[in-house]
Design a protein around this motif. Structure first.
Motif, short mmCIF file in Angstrom:
data_model
loop_
_atom_site.label_atom_id
_atom_site.label_comp_id
_atom_site.label_asym_id
_atom_site.label_seq_id
_atom_site.Cartn_x
_atom_site.Cartn_y
_atom_site.Cartn_z
N PHE A 261 8.78 -70.25 -31.98
CA PHE A 261 8.68 -68.81 -31.77
C PHE A 261 9.91 -68.33 -31.02
O PHE A 261 10.27 -68.87 -29.98
N ALA B 62 7.09 -58.98 -24.85
CA ALA B 62 8.42 -58.50 -25.30
C ALA B 62 9.54 -59.49 -24.98
O ALA B 62 10.62 -59.41 -25.56
N GLY B 63 9.30 -60.39 -24.03
CA GLY B 63 10.32 -61.37 -23.67
C GLY B 63 10.90 -61.17 -22.27
O GLY B 63 11.86 -61.84 -21.88
N ALA C 280 11.45 -66.04 -28.65
CA ALA C 280 11.06 -65.08 -27.59
C ALA C 280 12.22 -64.17 -27.22
O ALA C 280 12.00 -63.04 -26.80
N LEU D 159 6.19 -75.14 -30.07
CA LEU D 159 4.88 -75.67 -29.70
C LEU D 159 4.35 -76.45 -30.89
O LEU D 159 4.21 -75.88 -31.97
N TYR E 232 10.86 -71.00 -28.37
CA TYR E 232 9.88 -71.96 -27.87
C TYR E 232 9.35 -72.75 -29.04
O TYR E 232 9.09 -72.19 -30.12
P1 ADP Z 1 6.68 -60.68 -21.39
O1 ADP Z 1 7.13 -61.11 -20.03
O2 ADP Z 1 7.44 -59.50 -21.91
O3 ADP Z 1 5.20 -60.47 -21.48
P2 ADP Z 1 7.25 -63.42 -22.20
O4 ADP Z 1 8.67 -63.69 -21.95
O5 ADP Z 1 6.26 -63.95 -21.20
O6 ADP Z 1 7.03 -61.84 -22.43
O7 ADP Z 1 6.84 -63.99 -23.61
C1 ADP Z 1 7.53 -63.66 -24.80
C2 ADP Z 1 6.90 -64.39 -25.94
O8 ADP Z 1 7.16 -65.79 -25.81
C3 ADP Z 1 5.38 -64.24 -26.00
O9 ADP Z 1 5.00 -64.09 -27.35
C4 ADP Z 1 4.86 -65.52 -25.45
O10 ADP Z 1 3.64 -65.89 -26.02
C5 ADP Z 1 5.95 -66.52 -25.81
N1 ADP Z 1 6.07 -67.58 -24.80
C6 ADP Z 1 6.33 -67.41 -23.48
N2 ADP Z 1 6.39 -68.60 -22.84
C7 ADP Z 1 6.12 -69.54 -23.78
C8 ADP Z 1 6.04 -70.97 -23.77
N3 ADP Z 1 6.25 -71.66 -22.64
N4 ADP Z 1 5.76 -71.58 -24.92
C9 ADP Z 1 5.58 -70.90 -26.07
N5 ADP Z 1 5.66 -69.57 -26.17
C10 ADP Z 1 5.92 -68.88 -25.04
#
Ligand code: ADP
Length: 327
Positions: free
Chosen positions: A18, A42-43, A20, A13, A11
């Motif tokens: 980052f 965790a992703g 993921a 931003l 991702y």
């Molecule tokens: P989980 O479902 O295991 O809680 P996520 O897949 O939602 O994990 O998120 C994994 C990582 O990616 C997290 O650190 C989250 O902050 C980041 N993340 C998720 N969606 C976005 C996004 N649209 N933009 C930036 N970072 C994101």
């Protein structure tokens, strides 16, 4: 079949990026119920959204029934999505539509034969046990009932795959287990493939035969549920399981042993045989059983005192008991 090949997702931003998902590969067979667990962040959600094309991976392939879905044109992807339904933690129901209308919406969007729509909605409502609430609005339903509507809406088009994103996380424990039972019943009746992501490992144990554990965008374990609970490899998995078995905190300053065993495999007299043979004194602190599907796993926490402790532990291990020592 769902096959993920070397999926990475970064991702971006503003000027920060980052990662993921980091090179995730996974194969899910038809009719499987697979759990994906891990701590928040965790992703898991990112991974499951790659499976239905809501998120496009930065690299890697998502192959569903032989088709790389991220190569499809949007209209073809939309069509394919009818086969890959999803339910969510916050239900995502349309507030100004009744239960019946919410479910029918999925049929309208798919453009399914008009003359069959009402009948299909009623069948789905019957399956989730909500026929008597068909004219209610979402705000007139409990959390569990809202999720039942979410499930009815997700399965009314008879999809091949059901992705569940923290579907029980907003519910109390009893309601969460009711939803799990319902999903199992639906799986038995329809053979739908279920991918269930959650941070609650206790929910997985009653639903899935196979569990994938994720941490920091990677798969760190992919095992049968039973093996995972008996012999977790990673610290993350251990800590997730410890939440379920409610390990007694009063042991933390003691030198103690954790014995994990299958009830079916272990002879009831093993402990007394060990005590007699190796002249051991045993001080039992805590015991608990955990039922996983049709199997029962026992956890026993004890102190052992005696000169032949090492041999006694070897004896237990040779009798199918996992033994871990905590200092
Ligand atoms: P989980 O479902 O295991 O809680 P996520 O897949 O939602 O994990 O998120 C994994 C990582 O990616 C997290 O650190 C989250 O902050 C980041 N993340 C998720 N969606 C976005 C996004 N649209 N933009 C930036 N970072 C994101």
């Amino acid at each position: 079949m769902i096959t993920l090949l070397n999926i990475s997702k970064t991702y971006t931003l503003k000027n920060e990026s980052f990662q993921a998902l980091n090179d995730v590969s996974l194969h899910i067979d038809e009719q499987e119920i697979i759990g994906i667990v891990g701590l928040s962040g965790a992703g898991k959600s990112t991974l499951v959204r790659c499976m239905n094309g809501l998120i496009k991976p930065t690299s890697g392939q998502v192959i569903i029934d032989g088709i790389n879905i991220h190569d499809l044109k949007q209209e073809d992807l939309n069509r394919m999505r009818h086969d890959i339904s999803m339910i969510f933690q916050h239900f995502n129901l349309v507030s100004n539509l009744t239960v019946f209308q919410n479910i029918k919406l999925a049929l309208n969007i798919k453009n399914s034969p008009k003359n069959l729509r009402d009948q299909k909605v009623m069948e789905a409502l019957d399956l989730v046990g909500l026929s008597d609430k068909k004219n209610r609005y979402p705000k007139e339903l409990s959390g569990g009932e809202k999720q039942r509507v979410g499930i009815a809406r997700a399965i009314v088009n008879q999809p091949k795959y059901l992705l569940c994103d923290e579907a029980t996380s907003g519910l109390d424990q009893k309601t969460a287990y009711d939803i799990v039972s319902l999903l199992k019943e639906i799986h038995q009746k329809t053979k739908i493939t279920i991918v269930f992501i959650t941070h609650q490992i206790e929910i997985i144990k009653d639903l899935c035969n196979r569990v994938v554990v994720m941490d920091q965008g990677k798969i760190i374990e992919d095992r049968s549920t039973k093996d995972l609970f008996i012999n977790p490899f990673s610290d993350i998995t251990k800590s997730l399981i410890k939440q379920v078995i409610d390990e007694p905190t009063h042991l933390k300053d003691k030198h103690y042993l954790e014995l994990i065993y299958h009830h079916e495999h272990v002879n009831d007299t093993i402990l007394s045989q060990m005590i007699k043979t190796y002249d051991i004194d045993v001080n039992i602190h805590f015991a608990k059983t955990l039922t996983i599907g049709s199997q029962t796993i026992g956890y026993l926490y004890l102190e052992m005192i005696g000169n032949h402790k090492t041999k006694a532990i070897e004896y237990l291990r040779s009798n199918d008991i996992e033994v871990k020592e905590y200092a």
